[in-house]
Design a protein around this motif. Structure first.
Motif, PDB file in Angstrom:
ATOM      1  N   GLY A 132      -0.790  -0.075  -9.696  1.00  0.00           N
ATOM      2  CA  GLY A 132      -1.992  -0.123  -8.854  1.00  0.00           C
ATOM      3  C   GLY A 132      -3.165   0.579  -9.514  1.00  0.00           C
ATOM      4  O   GLY A 132      -4.299   0.098  -9.473  1.00  0.00           O
ATOM      5  N   THR A 180       0.835  -1.195   0.000  1.00  0.00           N
ATOM      6  CA  THR A 180       0.000   0.000   0.000  1.00  0.00           C
ATOM      7  C   THR A 180       0.873   1.250   0.000  1.00  0.00           C
ATOM      8  O   THR A 180       0.584   2.217  -0.705  1.00  0.00           O
ATOM      9  CB  THR A 180      -0.914   0.025   1.241  1.00  0.00           C
ATOM     10  OG1 THR A 180      -1.574  -1.232   1.332  1.00  0.00           O
ATOM     11  CG2 THR A 180      -1.934   1.130   1.152  1.00  0.00           C
ATOM     12  N   SER A 199       3.998   8.089  -4.993  1.00  0.00           N
ATOM     13  CA  SER A 199       4.215   8.165  -6.429  1.00  0.00           C
ATOM     14  C   SER A 199       5.555   8.815  -6.715  1.00  0.00           C
ATOM     15  O   SER A 199       6.309   9.151  -5.809  1.00  0.00           O
ATOM     16  CB  SER A 199       3.102   8.992  -7.041  1.00  0.00           C
ATOM     17  OG  SER A 199       3.138  10.280  -6.467  1.00  0.00           O
ATOM     18  N   SER A 234       5.249   1.462  -9.299  1.00  0.00           N
ATOM     19  CA  SER A 234       4.345   0.805  -8.363  1.00  0.00           C
ATOM     20  C   SER A 234       3.000   1.512  -8.326  1.00  0.00           C
ATOM     21  O   SER A 234       1.951   0.870  -8.267  1.00  0.00           O
ATOM     22  CB  SER A 234       4.957   0.757  -6.962  1.00  0.00           C
ATOM     23  OG  SER A 234       5.268   2.049  -6.528  1.00  0.00           O
ATOM     24  N   THR A 235       3.021   2.841  -8.377  1.00  0.00           N
ATOM     25  CA  THR A 235       1.767   3.576  -8.360  1.00  0.00           C
ATOM     26  C   THR A 235       0.998   3.357  -9.658  1.00  0.00           C
ATOM     27  O   THR A 235      -0.210   3.122  -9.649  1.00  0.00           O
ATOM     28  CB  THR A 235       2.029   5.076  -8.143  1.00  0.00           C
ATOM     29  OG1 THR A 235       2.852   5.202  -6.998  1.00  0.00           O
ATOM     30  CG2 THR A 235       0.744   5.838  -7.933  1.00  0.00           C
ATOM     31  N   HIS A 286      -7.696   3.267  -5.732  1.00  0.00           N
ATOM     32  CA  HIS A 286      -6.551   2.344  -5.727  1.00  0.00           C
ATOM     33  C   HIS A 286      -5.999   2.151  -4.326  1.00  0.00           C
ATOM     34  O   HIS A 286      -5.267   1.192  -4.072  1.00  0.00           O
ATOM     35  CB  HIS A 286      -5.473   2.772  -6.718  1.00  0.00           C
ATOM     36  CG  HIS A 286      -4.668   3.980  -6.317  1.00  0.00           C
ATOM     37  ND1 HIS A 286      -5.164   5.249  -6.384  1.00  0.00           N
ATOM     38  CD2 HIS A 286      -3.410   4.112  -5.858  1.00  0.00           C
ATOM     39  CE1 HIS A 286      -4.252   6.097  -5.985  1.00  0.00           C
ATOM     40  NE2 HIS A 286      -3.174   5.436  -5.647  1.00  0.00           N
ATOM     41  N   ARG A 340      -6.905  -1.900  -1.844  1.00  0.00           N
ATOM     42  CA  ARG A 340      -5.843  -2.680  -1.192  1.00  0.00           C
ATOM     43  C   ARG A 340      -6.358  -3.407   0.044  1.00  0.00           C
ATOM     44  O   ARG A 340      -5.826  -4.440   0.432  1.00  0.00           O
ATOM     45  CB  ARG A 340      -4.698  -1.760  -0.774  1.00  0.00           C
ATOM     46  CG  ARG A 340      -3.992  -1.118  -1.941  1.00  0.00           C
ATOM     47  CD  ARG A 340      -2.519  -1.400  -1.861  1.00  0.00           C
ATOM     48  NE  ARG A 340      -2.319  -2.805  -1.692  1.00  0.00           N
ATOM     49  CZ  ARG A 340      -1.895  -3.607  -2.640  1.00  0.00           C
ATOM     50  NH1 ARG A 340      -1.612  -3.148  -3.812  1.00  0.00           N
ATOM     51  NH2 ARG A 340      -1.732  -4.876  -2.404  1.00  0.00           N
ATOM     52  N   ASP A 364       2.250   1.675  -3.402  1.00  0.00           N
ATOM     53  CA  ASP A 364       1.145   2.038  -4.265  1.00  0.00           C
ATOM     54  C   ASP A 364       0.849   3.528  -4.123  1.00  0.00           C
ATOM     55  O   ASP A 364       0.671   4.265  -5.083  1.00  0.00           O
ATOM     56  CB  ASP A 364      -0.096   1.247  -3.797  1.00  0.00           C
ATOM     57  CG  ASP A 364      -1.081   1.020  -4.926  1.00  0.00           C
ATOM     58  OD1 ASP A 364      -1.153   1.860  -5.816  1.00  0.00           O
ATOM     59  OD2 ASP A 364      -1.782   0.000  -4.886  1.00  0.00           O
ATOM     60  N   TRP A 365       0.845   3.974  -2.877  1.00  0.00           N
ATOM     61  CA  TRP A 365       0.467   5.336  -2.550  1.00  0.00           C
ATOM     62  C   TRP A 365       1.539   6.340  -2.927  1.00  0.00           C
ATOM     63  O   TRP A 365       1.264   7.419  -3.447  1.00  0.00           O
ATOM     64  CB  TRP A 365       0.151   5.416  -1.056  1.00  0.00           C
ATOM     65  CG  TRP A 365      -0.044   6.811  -0.581  1.00  0.00           C
ATOM     66  CD1 TRP A 365       0.679   7.436   0.379  1.00  0.00           C
ATOM     67  CD2 TRP A 365      -1.004   7.750  -1.055  1.00  0.00           C
ATOM     68  NE1 TRP A 365       0.221   8.714   0.526  1.00  0.00           N
ATOM     69  CE2 TRP A 365      -0.804   8.929  -0.348  1.00  0.00           C
ATOM     70  CE3 TRP A 365      -1.995   7.688  -2.033  1.00  0.00           C
ATOM     71  CZ2 TRP A 365      -1.565  10.062  -0.568  1.00  0.00           C
ATOM     72  CZ3 TRP A 365      -2.745   8.828  -2.259  1.00  0.00           C
ATOM     73  CH2 TRP A 365      -2.539   9.994  -1.519  1.00  0.00           C
ATOM     74  N   GLN A 368       5.240  -4.670  -5.570  1.00  0.00           N
ATOM     75  CA  GLN A 368       5.223  -3.426  -4.788  1.00  0.00           C
ATOM     76  C   GLN A 368       5.987  -3.572  -3.475  1.00  0.00           C
ATOM     77  O   GLN A 368       6.608  -2.620  -3.005  1.00  0.00           O
ATOM     78  CB  GLN A 368       3.784  -2.996  -4.510  1.00  0.00           C
ATOM     79  CG  GLN A 368       3.161  -2.291  -5.701  1.00  0.00           C
ATOM     80  CD  GLN A 368       1.674  -2.048  -5.521  1.00  0.00           C
ATOM     81  OE1 GLN A 368       1.028  -2.718  -4.728  1.00  0.00           O
ATOM     82  NE2 GLN A 368       1.144  -1.104  -6.261  1.00  0.00           N
ATOM     83  N   ILE A 422       1.107  -7.510  -8.739  1.00  0.00           N
ATOM     84  CA  ILE A 422       1.351  -6.125  -8.367  1.00  0.00           C
ATOM     85  C   ILE A 422       1.760  -6.022  -6.897  1.00  0.00           C
ATOM     86  O   ILE A 422       2.722  -5.346  -6.536  1.00  0.00           O
ATOM     87  CB  ILE A 422       0.089  -5.272  -8.616  1.00  0.00           C
ATOM     88  CG1 ILE A 422      -0.107  -5.066 -10.111  1.00  0.00           C
ATOM     89  CG2 ILE A 422       0.195  -3.929  -7.921  1.00  0.00           C
ATOM     90  CD1 ILE A 422      -1.402  -4.361 -10.435  1.00  0.00           C
ATOM     91  N   THR A 423       1.027  -6.741  -6.039  1.00  0.00           N
ATOM     92  CA  THR A 423       1.292  -6.643  -4.609  1.00  0.00           C
ATOM     93  C   THR A 423       2.719  -7.061  -4.271  1.00  0.00           C
ATOM     94  O   THR A 423       3.432  -6.347  -3.566  1.00  0.00           O
ATOM     95  CB  THR A 423       0.291  -7.522  -3.828  1.00  0.00           C
ATOM     96  OG1 THR A 423      -1.019  -7.088  -4.147  1.00  0.00           O
ATOM     97  CG2 THR A 423       0.512  -7.402  -2.337  1.00  0.00           C
TER      98      THR A 423
END
Lengths: 84, 598
Positions: free
Chosen positions: B431, B49, B55, B427-428, B271, B275, B52-53, B178, B174-175
């Motif tokens: 997601g 997460t 950027s 990664s961003t 997004h 998660r 993902d968050w 990431q 993706i997870t």
């Protein structure tokens, strides 16, 4: 399980949420924004206090708040036997 | 070895890791594709997460932005972390207990309405697409700066890598990539920050170091770093670094509103929300929000320290110094167009003052393909000069990009920072692309067009949609529309004014009706979008209480809440089965049952 127990569980949950969100608002909006100027008159180490709350303190306290909520809710889940 | 060689090595190694992970976590079920089979342990979901968050903008631009804004920059620090408290306390556990795949899933089922589902779907796609275009652009820029390839080549390489692991592994691929990307980006961010902190203050923890006394030998030795910076800022004509709401800075109301809009917007971003569907149970949903914020805070509490160190170092080494004695990193970075100097008063000394030195980013004067130099050896620019005294152009990204060189760190650290920037952007992007792919394949195709679709067909459609979304994002990455920077306000404003209120109302007030939710969403979005368009594109002033476009989502959110409440009271209550569903998501037990529906 009877409905009154579940309602009690839900109300305790809401109480925790409200208290923790008050702290959340206090450190960021009250101390970090509204009272930043008077608090900046006080320094801790080299940090003006209001500036520190906005820059570092809020972020650290946010993390602590979530883990406190996790702890409180885990205990509550077990007490009311609604855990997974 | 040179910086370029090291960059290729670092980027090569990290990309190979991502591809290996993607191959090992490829999936064959829709549950694996959309929500990683709901089997991701909380701590890893937290890392994923966080990656993902955060950027490319968080990694490359944020510290620089704060360093120019001083106290006011705190609105980004608080705004982009505080939303996780809302997520953990108000959203994540209930959405996990509800246990479907996407945000429009919840909106459509809770509000027993395909109209609500479609409105949510359009918002989710618009918000995610807006965001992902910026990420592909970020990928291209990192490639072009560090690997010396064209921006569009960089974008195409980035598109291919993302498609490999998003297409193959869906949410599962993706997870796990990431998780690896988080490790790369945090190490790349912390190494230069720690090194500079030790050098300047003797503290190995930058979070403490930037409020400590300067230990480096010089006239400022022994004084508190922030005090010195306040004085330096004032001497040069800027507002003091730690001062709030001074002339030329944002007002208290504006800082308040922007912080709130960013927090609520974070909690409403599809997004991020999605998660919390990937963890095994409700308890893990709560904990993983905590881990996510912890991992995010590692970078977000380091960023203001980097901002202070960078500003002090920059002013200390450049301002009022003869150009000929400027450090080598300054000379190197001028060729990238991120820094420039114009000698307005002809004294050969660099003067750094408030205001832009000239109009727009520097365009260097060229003759026969070579940049022309002035009498002190500086590259000449063709931009129209402004009439203030500032002679120095500094792009905010320089504060992170040049950090390793300013600190005199070895070349491999520079390579690592490039790999970190790419990790943050990729990664961003991945997601976001998954949200777009799953919204169309699951919410639109499976839920509304063809509910009989087989698992295999859904998977194929999901992969095709991700591919289409990557191509669209790639196109906008190479040909950025002029409004890219301005639409970021849109993403947060719309998330704040659409999803957040109706999800909260849906969980905490059983009486919320379909009509209330739809009316609330529409009023919130229309007001927010109209204000942003009016202010950003039509050049109107901030007419609503002086609130900037970034903060107006807060007002849109309030309108949404109010309209939703009033309309709900005026319309018939939701059907009993919906009220029972709302009741059931309030108690953690039985999260597995919801899963069995699919």
């Amino acid at each position: 399980m009877d409905q009154s127990k579940l309602t009690e569980y839900w109300h305790k949950n809401l109480t925790y949420v409200v208290i923790l969100l008050c702290i959340w608002g206090l450190v960021s909006y009250v101390l970090g924004i509204i009272f930043v100027k008077p608090l900046n008159a006080i320094s801790i180490g080299g940090f003006p206090l209001g500036f520190w709350f906005a820059n570092q303190g809020s972020e650290v306290i946010f993390v602590i708040l979530i883990f406190v909520y996790v702890g409180l809710m885990s205990r509550l889940d077990r007490k009311y036997d609604v855990q997974e | 070895m040179s910086i370029l060689t090291w960059t290729y090595i670092m980027v090569g190694i990290t990309f190979s890791i991502y591809i290996v992970i993607a191959w090992r976590s490829r999936v064959a079920t829709t549950a694996g594709f959309y929500v990683a089979g709901k089997g991701v342990p909380a701590i890893f979901n937290g890392m994923a997460t966080a990656a993902d968050w955060m950027s490319a903008a968080s990694f490359i631009s944020m510290a620089g932005l704060i360093s120019f804004l001083g106290y006011t920059g705190s609105m980004y620090l608080m705004g982009w972390t505080g939303g996780y408290v809302l997520l953990a306390l108000l959203l994540a556990p209930y959405l996990r207990k509800f246990g479907k795949f996407t945000v429009p899933d919840f909106v459509g089922d809770r509000y027993y309405s395909d109209t609500a589902r479609v409105v949510a779907l359009i918002c989710a796609i618009f918000v995610s697409l807006t965001y992902v275009c910026g990420q592909m652009r970020g990928v291209g820029i990192v490639f072009s700066r560090f690997l010396e390839v064209q921006v569009h080549v960089g974008v195409i390489i980035g598109m291919a890598i993302v498609f490999i692991y998003a297409g193959l592994g869906g949410m599962k691929g993706i997870t796990w990539t990431q998780v690896a990307q988080y490790c790369v980006l945090i190490v790349a961010y912390l190494i230069p920050a720690v090194a500079i902190s030790v050098h300047l203050t003797g503290w190995p923890i930058p979070q403490i170091g930037y409020g400590a006394a300067i230990s480096a030998v010089g006239p400022e030795q022994g004084k508190y770093l922030l005090d010195v910076l306040d004085v330096v800022n004032k001497d040069l004509g800027f507002a003091a670094y730690t001062s709030a709401f001074a002339a030329g800075q944002k007002s208290m109301l504006d800082v308040f509103m922007i912080t709130f809009a960013l927090m609520v917007g974070t909690a409403g971003l599809p997004h991020v929300i999605i998660r919390f569907y990937t963890v095994p149970n409700v308890k893990s949903a709560r904990i993983s929000a905590g881990y996510a914020l912890f991992f995010i805070a590692l970078l977000y509490t380091t960023a203001p320290a980097v901002a202070v160190f960078a500003r002090y170092n920059m002013i200390d080494t450049l301002n009022d110094k003869p150009y000929k004695q400027a450090p080598s990193w300054f000379l190197n970075w001028q060729t990238t167009g991120l820094m420039a100097w114009v000698d307005k008063n002809g004294d050969g000394i660099i003067q750094y003052r408030p205001g832009d030195p000239f109009v727009g980013p520097p365009k260097f004067k060229e003759a026969d393909g070579k940049i022309e130099h002035g009498k002190f050896g500086e590259p000449l620019v063709t931009n129209k000069l402004t009439d203030n005294q500032n002679e120095l152009y500094v792009d905010r990204d320089i504060m992170v990009l040049a950090n390793p060189e300013i600190a005199g760190l070895p070349n491999w650290v520079v390579g690592l920072v490039a790999a970190g920037g790419l990790a943050a952007a990729l990664s961003t992007a991945a997601g976001l692309l998954l949200v777009i792919g799953s919204s169309i394949a699951h919410d639109l195709y499976y839920r509304m067009i063809n509910p009989q679709a087989s698992e295999a067909l859904q998977l194929t459609i999901g992969r095709i949609m991700i591919f289409v979304a990557i191509c669209v994002a790639g196109y906008f990455g190479v040909h950025p529309p002029a409004f890219v920077a301005q639409v970021v306000a849109f993403a947060f404003g719309l998330a704040a004014s659409s999803f957040f209120p109706i999800i909260i109302m849906g969980v905490f007030w059983k009486r919320t009706t379909r009509e209330g939710a739809i009316a609330g969403m529409i009023v919130g979005i229309v007001f927010t979008a109209a204000y942003i368009i009016h202010v950003k594109f039509m050049g109107a002033g901030f007419w609503f209480l002086g609130i900037s476009a970034e903060g107006i989502g807060t007002v849109g959110m309030i309108f949404n809440f109010v309209v939703c409440y009033i309309v709900s009271l005026l319309t018939p209550p939701p059907p009993q089965d919906v009220q029972d569903m709302v009741e059931s998501i309030r108690y953690p037990r039985g999260a597995e049952a919801a899963k069995a529906v699919h």
